[in-house]
Design an enzyme around this catalytic site. Structure first.
Site, short mmCIF file in Angstrom:
data_model
loop_
_atom_site.label_atom_id
_atom_site.label_comp_id
_atom_site.label_asym_id
_atom_site.label_seq_id
_atom_site.Cartn_x
_atom_site.Cartn_y
_atom_site.Cartn_z
N ARG A 193 -9.61 0.87 8.67
CA ARG A 193 -9.18 -0.49 8.94
C ARG A 193 -10.20 -1.29 9.73
O ARG A 193 -9.95 -2.46 10.05
CB ARG A 193 -7.91 -0.41 9.80
CG ARG A 193 -6.65 -0.68 9.04
CD ARG A 193 -5.56 -0.42 10.03
NE ARG A 193 -4.44 -1.22 9.83
CZ ARG A 193 -3.35 -0.78 9.21
NH1 ARG A 193 -3.32 0.41 8.67
NH2 ARG A 193 -2.29 -1.54 9.13
N ARG A 209 -0.44 -9.05 13.16
CA ARG A 209 -1.02 -8.08 12.20
C ARG A 209 -1.86 -8.80 11.14
O ARG A 209 -2.91 -8.30 10.74
CB ARG A 209 0.11 -7.28 11.54
CG ARG A 209 0.69 -6.24 12.48
CD ARG A 209 2.09 -5.82 12.08
NE ARG A 209 2.13 -5.07 10.85
CZ ARG A 209 3.23 -4.92 10.12
NH1 ARG A 209 4.37 -5.49 10.49
NH2 ARG A 209 3.20 -4.19 9.03
N LYS A 233 0.85 -1.21 0.00
CA LYS A 233 0.00 0.00 0.00
C LYS A 233 0.88 1.26 0.00
O LYS A 233 0.64 2.19 -0.76
CB LYS A 233 -0.93 0.03 1.24
CG LYS A 233 -1.85 -1.17 1.33
CD LYS A 233 -2.76 -1.10 2.55
CE LYS A 233 -2.04 -1.15 3.89
NZ LYS A 233 -1.34 -2.42 4.17
N ARG A 277 11.35 -1.77 10.92
CA ARG A 277 10.26 -1.35 11.80
C ARG A 277 10.08 -2.29 12.99
O ARG A 277 10.24 -3.50 12.87
CB ARG A 277 8.95 -1.27 10.99
CG ARG A 277 8.75 0.10 10.38
CD ARG A 277 7.58 0.22 9.47
NE ARG A 277 6.37 -0.43 9.90
CZ ARG A 277 5.23 -0.39 9.21
NH1 ARG A 277 5.18 0.30 8.07
NH2 ARG A 277 4.15 -1.00 9.64
N ARG A 306 11.98 -5.76 5.02
CA ARG A 306 11.73 -4.35 4.68
C ARG A 306 12.70 -3.45 5.45
O ARG A 306 13.04 -3.71 6.60
CB ARG A 306 10.30 -3.96 5.04
CG ARG A 306 10.07 -2.45 4.91
CD ARG A 306 8.62 -2.06 4.98
NE ARG A 306 7.94 -2.55 6.15
CZ ARG A 306 6.63 -2.43 6.34
NH1 ARG A 306 5.89 -1.83 5.44
NH2 ARG A 306 6.07 -2.90 7.43
P1 AP5 Z 1 4.94 -1.65 1.82
O1 AP5 Z 1 4.67 -0.80 0.64
O2 AP5 Z 1 5.66 -1.05 2.97
O3 AP5 Z 1 3.58 -2.37 2.28
P2 AP5 Z 1 2.34 -1.80 3.12
O4 AP5 Z 1 1.12 -2.47 2.59
O5 AP5 Z 1 2.36 -0.31 3.13
O6 AP5 Z 1 2.73 -2.41 4.51
P3 AP5 Z 1 2.64 -1.81 5.99
O7 AP5 Z 1 3.35 -2.79 6.87
O8 AP5 Z 1 3.10 -0.38 6.05
O9 AP5 Z 1 1.14 -1.89 6.22
P4 AP5 Z 1 0.47 -1.93 7.55
O10 AP5 Z 1 -0.93 -1.73 7.10
O11 AP5 Z 1 0.69 -3.14 8.39
O12 AP5 Z 1 1.20 -0.79 8.39
P5 AP5 Z 1 0.82 0.71 8.72
O13 AP5 Z 1 2.05 1.49 8.67
O14 AP5 Z 1 -0.36 1.16 7.93
O15 AP5 Z 1 5.74 -2.95 1.30
C1 AP5 Z 1 6.18 -3.94 2.21
C2 AP5 Z 1 7.51 -4.53 1.72
O16 AP5 Z 1 7.29 -5.21 0.48
C3 AP5 Z 1 8.58 -3.47 1.44
O17 AP5 Z 1 9.85 -3.99 1.78
C4 AP5 Z 1 8.49 -3.25 -0.07
O18 AP5 Z 1 9.73 -2.83 -0.61
C5 AP5 Z 1 8.09 -4.64 -0.56
N1 AP5 Z 1 7.24 -4.61 -1.75
C6 AP5 Z 1 6.23 -3.74 -2.04
N2 AP5 Z 1 5.67 -4.05 -3.23
C7 AP5 Z 1 6.33 -5.16 -3.68
C8 AP5 Z 1 6.20 -5.96 -4.87
N3 AP5 Z 1 5.27 -5.71 -5.80
N4 AP5 Z 1 7.05 -7.01 -5.01
C9 AP5 Z 1 7.98 -7.29 -4.04
N5 AP5 Z 1 8.15 -6.56 -2.92
C10 AP5 Z 1 7.32 -5.51 -2.73
O19 AP5 Z 1 0.31 0.56 10.24
C11 AP5 Z 1 1.21 0.19 11.26
C12 AP5 Z 1 0.45 0.10 12.58
O20 AP5 Z 1 -0.12 1.39 12.92
C13 AP5 Z 1 -0.75 -0.86 12.60
O21 AP5 Z 1 -0.37 -2.20 12.86
C14 AP5 Z 1 -1.60 -0.27 13.73
O22 AP5 Z 1 -1.08 -0.57 14.99
C15 AP5 Z 1 -1.42 1.25 13.50
N6 AP5 Z 1 -2.42 1.78 12.57
C16 AP5 Z 1 -2.19 2.35 11.36
N7 AP5 Z 1 -3.35 2.73 10.78
C17 AP5 Z 1 -4.34 2.38 11.66
C18 AP5 Z 1 -5.75 2.50 11.62
N8 AP5 Z 1 -6.40 3.02 10.56
N9 AP5 Z 1 -6.45 2.04 12.68
C19 AP5 Z 1 -5.83 1.52 13.79
N10 AP5 Z 1 -4.48 1.36 13.87
C20 AP5 Z 1 -3.75 1.80 12.82
#
Ligand code: AP5
Length: 229
Positions: free
Chosen positions: A88, A172, A13, A161, A127
Site C-alpha cells: 500500500r 482512507r 478487492k 466495520r 457493508r
Molecule cells: P470489499 O470487497 O469489502 O472491498 P475492499 O476493496 O476489499 O474494501 P476494504 O475496505 O476491505 O479495503 P481497504 O483496503 O480499505 O481495507 P483493508 O481491510 O485492506 O467491498 C466493499 C463493499 O462493496 C462490500 O459491501 C461489497 O459487498 C460491495 N461490493 C463489492 N463489489 C461490488 C460491486 N461490483 N458492485 C456493488 N457492490 C460491490 O484494510 C483496513 C485497514 O487495515 C487499513 O485502513 C489500514 O489501517 C490497515 N492496513 C491493511 N493493510 C495495510 C497495509 N498493507 N499497510 C498499512 N496498513 C494496512
C-alpha cells in the site's frame, strides 16, 4: 501464480479475491484481515494496529512488512496467492520486490480495480461482514438471505466495520490517493499493471479478472513447455 489486487478502499478487492482464489486454487493474503484478527485477539500487534485502522490511517510499514515476511516463510501457499491490500506504499512494494527476489520469484501482475470515490462511499457505508468466515455483504447489493445470519457459515451477528464510518472512509480515501495510488506508476514501470473497471456487477468484474488471469496462466504454461522442449 502470485498476483496483487490494488484499488481504493471498497473497490471490491476482498470480494474479488475470495472469488478468484476459489476459482483458481490460490490463497488470499489480506493484510486487513490479518490485522483485524490480531486486533480481535488483543495481541500487542493488534492493540498497536487498532488506533491506526479505526481512524483510517495506514499501520506503519515495518509492522505490515514483518507480517508478510513471516507469512511468505510458511509452506502453505500452494499454487500461489493473491495479495489483497498489500502493498500500500512504495516502501512496502520495494520490500516485497526484495522478498520475492530472495525467493527467486516474482509477482505475475497487479490487478488495478478502478472505482470512483462517490461509489466507494455508497459501498462502504452499507457493508456488513461475517466475523466467523469473513464473507462480505452489502445491505442493498448483496444482502444476506436470512437477516443477520451469514449465508456461508450460518454465524449470527454480521458486523459493520469500525473504519466504515463517514470520517474514517474520507480519511482512507485521502490516504489512498496520497500513499497508495503512486503504486500504479511504480508497477506500470514494471509493466505489470492491468486496469479493470470495478463499477460493473461483482459477476462482471469477476469474469474480467478471471479471463485475464486464465490467459496469463496459459501463457506461462506455454512458455514453460517451450523451455523444456
Ligand atoms: P470489499 O470487497 O469489502 O472491498 P475492499 O476493496 O476489499 O474494501 P476494504 O475496505 O476491505 O479495503 P481497504 O483496503 O480499505 O481495507 P483493508 O481491510 O485492506 O467491498 C466493499 C463493499 O462493496 C462490500 O459491501 C461489497 O459487498 C460491495 N461490493 C463489492 N463489489 C461490488 C460491486 N461490483 N458492485 C456493488 N457492490 C460491490 O484494510 C483496513 C485497514 O487495515 C487499513 O485502513 C489500514 O489501517 C490497515 N492496513 C491493511 N493493510 C495495510 C497495509 N498493507 N499497510 C498499512 N496498513 C494496512
Amino acid at each position: 501464480m502470485k498476483v496483487i489486487f490494488l484499488g481504493p478502499p471498497g473497490a471490491g478487492k476482498g470480494t474479488q479475491a475470495k472469488r478468484a482464489v476459489s476459482a483458481l486454487g490460490l490463497v488470499q493474503l489480506s493484510t486487513g484481515d490479518m490485522l483485524r484478527a490480531a486486533k480481535a485477539s488483543d495481541t500487542e500487534l493488534g492493540l498497536e494496529a487498532a488506533s491506526y485502522m479505526d481512524s483510517g490511517r495506514l499501520v506503519p510499514d515495518e509492522v505490515v512488512i514483518g507480517l508478510i515476511a513471516e507469512r511468505l516463510g510458511e509452506s502453505s501457499l500452494g499454487n500461489g496467492f493473491i495479495f489483497d491490500g498489500f502493498p500500500r506504499t512504495i516502501p512496502q512494494a520495494e520490500s516485497l520486490d526484495v522478498l520475492m527476489a530472495n525467493a527467486n520469484d516474482s509477482i505475475a501482475c497487479v490487478i488495478n480495480i478502478k472505482v470512483p470515490d462517490e461509489e466507494i462511499v455508497r459501498r462502504l457505508s452499507q457493508r456488513r461482514s461475517c466475523p466467523s468466515c469473513g464473507e462480505i455483504y452489502h445491505l442493498e447489493f448483496f444482502p444476506p438471505k436470512n437477516d443477520d445470519f451469514c449465508d456461508q457459515c450460518g454465524h449470527k451477528g454480521l458486523f459493520h466495520r469500525a473504519d466504515d464510518t463517514k470520517d474514517a472512509i474520507e480519511k482512507r480515501l485521502e490516504v489512498y490517493h496520497q500513499q497508495t495510488s503512486p503504486l500504479i506508476d511504480y508497477y506500470s514501470g514494471q509493466e505489470k499493471i492491468v486496469d479493470i473497471d470495478g463499477t460493473g456487477s461483482a459477476d462482471a468484474v469477476h469474469n474480467s479478472i478471471l479471463g485475464f488471469l486464465n490467459k496469463l496462466g496459459q501463457e506461462k504454461i506455454d512458455l514453460d513447455k517451450k523451455k523444456v522442449g
